[in-house]
Design a protein around this motif. Structure first.
Motif: not given
Length: 228
Positions: A25-30, A81-90
């Motif tokens: 699997g893959d994706g984006e993470f912090y 489990d830690h949100p990405t920077t973009r997700r955290f801002s939202a």
């Protein structure tokens, strides 16, 4: 016995272990190593015993792990489990918006000063086009919606709304960040005068959702009343 050496002259290990990784699997993470958002691959592995560098016997499975596409470091899957920077801002932007609406609704009638303070706070959080009129219309709509409780008698409805917005955010906010969010809400409530009982109840609910202890909530609400 002389050690066995490879073509480069380095000694070879007779026995060792090697892990063959397979992407699943893959994706984006912090990435904590890079300190920012990065792409990742989720990997599972199979260990093998090696003889002179050649794989022989299987030794079980490894992982799963998360491999950063940039620094190539491996992390446990809990790092996702830690949100990405973009997700955290939202998440933070939505939380500020929800808290502002809750405090405005607690006031019963929205004064111009409270609306101005709330709109300024919400715009600073990321809703650049937020206006006083939009907030007033939302509070009116919430008050008219019998399925959601944003009234002066605060109950389960408000608690659910605030916890939905704040529970996912609180674990990722430093204590100073959680206190700052509560202070922003308090200043909205104080914009048109002292706290009303409903406003204080709403702010107490905000503090609890942010996992701020009751004593610190009391201290912060008192501090917000003191001109800086």
């Amino acid at each position: 016995m002389l050690p066995v050496r490879g073509r480069n002259g380095r000694a070879l290990r007779f026995l060792g272990a090697r892990t063959a990784w397979t992407p699943v699997g893959d994706g984006e993470f912090y990435c904590p190593g890079c300190g920012g958002d990065r792409n990742y691959q989720r990997l599972t592995g199979r260990r093998r015993l090696t003889l002179l560098g050649l794989p022989l016997l299987p030794r079980g499975t490894a992982g799963p792990v998360v491999e950063c596409a940039a620094c190539r470091r491996h992390y446990g899957t809990d790092v996702l489990d830690h949100p990405t920077t973009r997700r955290f801002s939202a998440m933070l932007r939505d939380a500020v918006h929800t808290v502002a609406l809750a405090v405005l609704a607690a006031g019963g009638t929205c004064s111009r000063t409270a609306l101005e303070t709330a709109a300024t706070t919400v715009r600073a959080a990321g809703f650049d086009d937020c206006t006083e009129e939009q907030l007033a219309a939302l509070v009116e709509a919430l008050a008219a919606d019998t399925g959601r409780v944003f009234e002066q008698s605060y109950g389960a409805g408000l608690t659910i709304e605030l916890h939905e917005a704040l529970d996912p955010l609180a674990p990722h906010l430093a204590p100073a960040g959680r206190e700052s969010l509560l202070l922003q809400a308090a200043r909205i409530a104080l914009a048109d005068g002292p706290y009303t009982p409903a406003e204080r109840d709403a702010l107490t609910t905000v503090g609890a959702a942010l996992t701020i202890c009751a004593d610190d909530v009391t201290r912060l609400l008192a501090a917000a009343r003191t001109p800086s």
